[in-house]
Design a protein around this motif. Structure first.
Motif, mmCIF file in Angstrom:
data_model
loop_
_atom_site.group_PDB
_atom_site.id
_atom_site.type_symbol
_atom_site.label_atom_id
_atom_site.label_comp_id
_atom_site.label_asym_id
_atom_site.label_seq_id
_atom_site.Cartn_x
_atom_site.Cartn_y
_atom_site.Cartn_z
ATOM 1 N N ASN A 29 -5.707 2.938 -5.802
ATOM 2 C CA ASN A 29 -5.797 4.357 -6.132
ATOM 3 C C ASN A 29 -6.326 4.732 -7.051
ATOM 4 N N GLN A 291 -4.707 9.917 -1.515
ATOM 5 C CA GLN A 291 -5.613 11.293 -1.407
ATOM 6 C C GLN A 291 -6.409 11.525 -1.302
ATOM 7 N N SER A 301 0.014 8.631 -4.297
ATOM 8 C CA SER A 301 -0.602 7.367 -3.277
ATOM 9 C C SER A 301 0.329 5.497 -2.793
#
Length: 505
Positions: A29, A291, A301
């Motif tokens: 992420n 995202q 996320s």
């Protein structure tokens, strides 16, 4: 070892496994911001993940062979030290090239941690009892996989920390694992005078590396049908052939080819390759979907991937308990293959505006299937071999799983870049105007876009492109899951052994 002794030693192994998986998932992420800050594009995004998988894959056979020859305790502690060194330097990276290079070092340590955890578990526990304890490894894998993106997202979104702490945070866990293993792990040491097959290790590493480099760069730096493709694929095949020649002549080969005479080992190895493609395609590219297709933060996320990890956690734990109780494992392999194939097929239908509950349901199916297959393929292999080959056989399955993951991430990452560029151009062409041309140029260059800087219609076009592009990844990966399912149908179920048979430390 008694149950309390096993649990104390297992705590150190689980810490090491948690550290290894955390290092792979904590950056997922954070990668859009990491690559943006360091000035990289989609190729660098893919290679930050692939570099670790490559080093992990190439080093696993060597770690496995060393585990059959030397102290397993010393080897896993060495892997932890390598990981710590790589993590500290990764946090200091100043460019994509530096980060990718240091991720290779991290991957060497992770390869030892993942491979040796399975080997040490097998040395302590009989196959019949191993299902329950393997479930703990699977559960740890799930916890690390879900907490990694969450921790990485929170760190990235916290101004006074920043993404560099994604690499530093695993260090305390690694040090704790090192200390716990020093105090709790007690295995017999059997000294053997042998020669390490360094030539085999070098050749298999070179063959895998060259193939991955080709997959990553083809379609971007040069055409798929080009002299570069011919040279790199031909070179990889030649190195692979030389590896087979060396292994047939080596007195103690790094990958004993005789193992593949066993039908179960051959089938579980190939099935693991395709499971690796499915597993890593989900954990790596979901962050880009949430995202860049749904404009979520790094933290959210991670939260949105929980259904997949929850499925993996439940199925790996429950299947391990039932296997220990009944001694039957093939049912779980086949059921897992069905669920993975179904989940990936359904994920290929999602778009940027698909309701989240549908995406979550598809992810849960995929996670349930992976949890049933991942540990049990290793268990089926370990049940077939003599103690002297335990390390090599365990690492072979892990090698093929990581190799599939590395190939999958590289190939699917290249596919994503191509599809996103194409879908974006199609959408922007319908919009027209100078802003559309500028946005098309930015996305076509392979850079990770900053959605907040794009006007509404253009942002929607880019989000749609990423949603459709990530779905295409699952469309191409679903047949791989189907192949894994078909292979498991031909694996013959044999009774699980009730002894470990001893072996070297």
């Amino acid at each position: 070892m008694t149950h309390p002794e096993i649990m104390r030693a297992l705590s150190g192994l689980l810490l090491g496994m948690f550290t290894a998986i955390l290092s792979s998932t904590i950056v997922t992420n954070a990668l859009p911001q990491i690559i943006g800050d360091l000035g990289g594009g989609q190729s660098a995004y893919t290679w930050v993940v692939t570099a670790t998988l490559l080093a992990m894959t190439a080093s696993m056979p060597l770690w496995g062979k060393l585990a059959d020859l030397f102290s397993k305790k010393l080897l896993i502690q060495t892997a932890l030290i390598i990981y710590v060194g790589g993590s500290v330097v990764a946090g200091l990276s100043q460019s994509p090239a530096m980060l990718i290079a240091v991720r290779v070092v991290q991957g060497l340590g992770v390869g030892g941690l993942v491979g040796l955890s399975q080997v040490i578990l097998a040395a302590m526990i009989s196959p019949r009892e191993r299902g329950r304890y393997s479930g703990y490894l699977g559960a740890t894998f799930a916890v690390a996989t879900v907490s990694g993106p969450l921790i990485g997202g929170v760190i990235t979104d916290t101004p006074w920390l920043g993404w560099r702490w994604c690499f530093y945070i695993g260090v305390p866990f690694a040090i704790a694992s090192l200390l716990v293993l020093q105090r709790t792990l007690r295995l017999p040491v059997v000294r053997r005078e042998v020669r390490i097959d360094w030539a085999g290790a070098a050749l298999v590493s070179a063959a895998v590396s060259l193939l991955l480099i080709w997959v990553t760069l083809a379609g971007d730096r040069y055409a798929w049908a080009s002299w570069q493709t011919a040279a790199m694929v031909g070179g990889s095949l030649l190195l692979g052939a030389l590896f087979l020649v060396v292994e047939t002549r080596a007195s103690d080969p790094i990958i004993p080819l005789r193992l593949f005479r066993d039908k179960t080992i051959a089938l579980t190895s190939v099935a693991s390759l395709f499971v690796g493609i499915a597993m890593f395609s989900g954990t790596v590219f979901f962050s880009q979907f949430f995202q860049l297709a749904r404009n979520q933060s790094a933290t959210m996320s991670g939260v949105m991937t929980i259904p997949m990890i929850a499925g993996l956690f439940v199925s790996s734990t429950v299947s391990g308990q039932f296997i220990t109780r009944t001694g039957r494992w093939k049912y779980w392999l086949v059921s897992g293959g069905v669920l993975v194939t179904a989940g990936m097929g359904l994920l290929s239908t999602m778009r940027y505006d698909t309701p989240y509950w549908q995406v979550a349901s598809f992810m849960a199916l995929m996670g349930l299937g992976i949890g049933m297959m991942m540990q049990n393929l290793v268990l089926a292999t370990q049940n077939q071999v003599e103690p002297k080959d335990l390390g090599a056989a365990s690492s072979v399955v892990a090698f093929f799983r990581s190799f599939g993951g590395a190939i999958g991430v590289s190939a699917l990452g290249a596919l994503l870049a191509s599809r996103v560029a194409g879908y974006t151009e199609d959408s922007l062409a319908r919009l027209g105007g100078p802003q559309a041309e500028a946005a098309s140029g930015a996305t076509g260059s392979g850079a990770i876009p900053d959605l907040d800087r794009l006007p509404g219609p253009l942002r929607t076009a880019v989000e749609s492109a990423y949603g459709h592009g990530v779905a295409d990844i699952f469309l191409f990966a679903a047949p791989c899951a189907l192949i894994a399912l078909l292979l498991t149908l031909f694996i013959k179920e044999t009774a699980l052994k009730t002894t470990t048979g001893g072996g070297s430390a």
